[in-house]
Design an enzyme around this catalytic site. Sequence first.
Site, PDB file in Angstrom:
ATOM      1  N   ARG A 100       0.889  -1.169   0.000  1.00  0.00           N
ATOM      2  CA  ARG A 100       0.000   0.000   0.000  1.00  0.00           C
ATOM      3  C   ARG A 100       0.926   1.216   0.000  1.00  0.00           C
ATOM      4  O   ARG A 100       1.526   1.553   1.027  1.00  0.00           O
ATOM      5  CB  ARG A 100      -0.893  -0.043   1.229  1.00  0.00           C
ATOM      6  CG  ARG A 100      -1.868   1.117   1.376  1.00  0.00           C
ATOM      7  CD  ARG A 100      -2.716   0.897   2.634  1.00  0.00           C
ATOM      8  NE  ARG A 100      -3.516   2.063   2.983  1.00  0.00           N
ATOM      9  CZ  ARG A 100      -4.726   2.326   2.531  1.00  0.00           C
ATOM     10  NH1 ARG A 100      -5.296   1.506   1.671  1.00  0.00           N
ATOM     11  NH2 ARG A 100      -5.377   3.406   2.935  1.00  0.00           N
ATOM     12  N   ARG A 118     -14.164  -6.745   0.909  1.00  0.00           N
ATOM     13  CA  ARG A 118     -12.713  -6.690   0.720  1.00  0.00           C
ATOM     14  C   ARG A 118     -12.069  -7.996   1.204  1.00  0.00           C
ATOM     15  O   ARG A 118     -11.143  -8.520   0.586  1.00  0.00           O
ATOM     16  CB  ARG A 118     -12.123  -5.493   1.480  1.00  0.00           C
ATOM     17  CG  ARG A 118     -12.460  -4.124   0.920  1.00  0.00           C
ATOM     18  CD  ARG A 118     -11.646  -3.794  -0.323  1.00  0.00           C
ATOM     19  NE  ARG A 118     -10.217  -3.777  -0.056  1.00  0.00           N
ATOM     20  CZ  ARG A 118      -9.531  -2.742   0.443  1.00  0.00           C
ATOM     21  NH1 ARG A 118     -10.167  -1.612   0.757  1.00  0.00           N
ATOM     22  NH2 ARG A 118      -8.236  -2.804   0.618  1.00  0.00           N
ATOM     23  N   GLN A 158      -9.974  -2.808  -4.178  1.00  0.00           N
ATOM     24  CA  GLN A 158     -11.204  -2.103  -3.820  1.00  0.00           C
ATOM     25  C   GLN A 158     -12.265  -2.280  -4.906  1.00  0.00           C
ATOM     26  O   GLN A 158     -13.424  -2.616  -4.616  1.00  0.00           O
ATOM     27  CB  GLN A 158     -10.918  -0.613  -3.618  1.00  0.00           C
ATOM     28  CG  GLN A 158     -12.158   0.208  -3.304  1.00  0.00           C
ATOM     29  CD  GLN A 158     -12.758  -0.135  -1.962  1.00  0.00           C
ATOM     30  OE1 GLN A 158     -12.089  -0.057  -0.944  1.00  0.00           O
ATOM     31  NE2 GLN A 158     -14.030  -0.518  -1.947  1.00  0.00           N
ATOM     32  N   CYS A 210     -15.883   3.974  -0.910  1.00  0.00           N
ATOM     33  CA  CYS A 210     -14.804   3.037  -0.575  1.00  0.00           C
ATOM     34  C   CYS A 210     -14.236   3.234   0.829  1.00  0.00           C
ATOM     35  O   CYS A 210     -13.433   2.414   1.274  1.00  0.00           O
ATOM     36  CB  CYS A 210     -13.698   3.104  -1.621  1.00  0.00           C
ATOM     37  SG  CYS A 210     -13.053   4.758  -1.917  1.00  0.00           S
ATOM     38  N   HIS A 260      -6.399   1.172  -7.561  1.00  0.00           N
ATOM     39  CA  HIS A 260      -6.868   0.503  -6.339  1.00  0.00           C
ATOM     40  C   HIS A 260      -7.662  -0.743  -6.755  1.00  0.00           C
ATOM     41  O   HIS A 260      -8.882  -0.819  -6.562  1.00  0.00           O
ATOM     42  CB  HIS A 260      -7.740   1.456  -5.525  1.00  0.00           C
ATOM     43  CG  HIS A 260      -7.839   1.120  -4.075  1.00  0.00           C
ATOM     44  ND1 HIS A 260      -7.382  -0.068  -3.541  1.00  0.00           N
ATOM     45  CD2 HIS A 260      -8.372   1.819  -3.015  1.00  0.00           C
ATOM     46  CE1 HIS A 260      -7.611  -0.094  -2.249  1.00  0.00           C
ATOM     47  NE2 HIS A 260      -8.204   1.037  -1.900  1.00  0.00           N
ATOM     48  N   ASP A 262     -16.035   9.216  -3.232  1.00  0.00           N
ATOM     49  CA  ASP A 262     -14.831   8.988  -2.445  1.00  0.00           C
ATOM     50  C   ASP A 262     -14.455  10.328  -1.816  1.00  0.00           C
ATOM     51  O   ASP A 262     -14.991  11.376  -2.192  1.00  0.00           O
ATOM     52  CB  ASP A 262     -13.713   8.467  -3.360  1.00  0.00           C
ATOM     53  CG  ASP A 262     -12.495   7.943  -2.601  1.00  0.00           C
ATOM     54  OD1 ASP A 262     -12.534   7.905  -1.360  1.00  0.00           O
ATOM     55  OD2 ASP A 262     -11.498   7.597  -3.266  1.00  0.00           O
TER      56      ASP A 262
END
Length: 301
Positions: free
Chosen positions: A103, A286, A133, A258, A130, A218
């Site tokens: 990450r 997830r 996600q 998200c 991403h 987001d």
Amino acid sequence: MKRDLLRIADLDRSEAEHILRLAARLKADLRAGTPHPLLPGRTLAMIFEKPSLRTRVTFEVGMVQLGGAAIHLAPGDIRLGERESAGDIARNLERWVDLIMARTFLHQSVVDLASGARVPVVNGLSDLHHPCQVLSDCFTLLEHRGRLDGLRVAFIGDGNNVVHSWMEAAVRLGFDFVLACPRGYEPDPTITAEAGSRVTVTQDVQAAATGADVIYTDVWTSMGQEAEAKARRRAFEPYQVNERVVALARPDAIVMHCLPAHRGEEITDAVIDGPQSVVFDQAENRLHVQKAIMCWLAGAA
């Protein structure tokens, strides 16, 4: 041949669909209390340059449920690209672990890790993509709508890494994606061009949201953009997802985010906590999708 998942474009349609089917099986097994130790004795190294709730917990818990283990490497532990190059870190980790998840701030860091490692590398988030996600979001959408083909996903907000992954997913899984964002905050033009006719970018919230099956948003200011926060709040103020915007979509539309959410900025409490929200389903999923990704990359699916 070793495979990595750095962006959704790394998958073809059949591979993406296989991961989603496997996620459904693993979720059903977990809910039924059926053990599924598909990665016994395997170890995942988790590299974090950014704080994390969902990414850390879901990967770590996922490896435990698959019979393996996970090691958390915090920003100060290895100082990616500072204390050692990403390539040298990869060449060390490949001797000890079976999978690497990273990450990072820069997408190039994930690319360098994958280039240097002989074990699979998963992009847990970078500035450009991403994938975990959005694959989880597609899985959530399948659960709630039963299909992806022909759906209209409207993203209201920044043309960011999540948008890039949604655009790549639209091409592979057969739905339409429209982004409404302020001028100057459009997504990467190369990624947009690669997506072709499946993707539309506009500044018009009403045009994007009208008739949509999904309303997605987001945060307006991501980690690393704090210095831009004031300017971003001004630019994005007309792009809040509120009850008026949701009313433009189909009556059975679902609302996605998200997380983490800045309530009262990009989304209102009434929407994120409302009956059309599947935000926490996304967060749960997830776990299941990332388990499927790890099994697929490790050849255990």
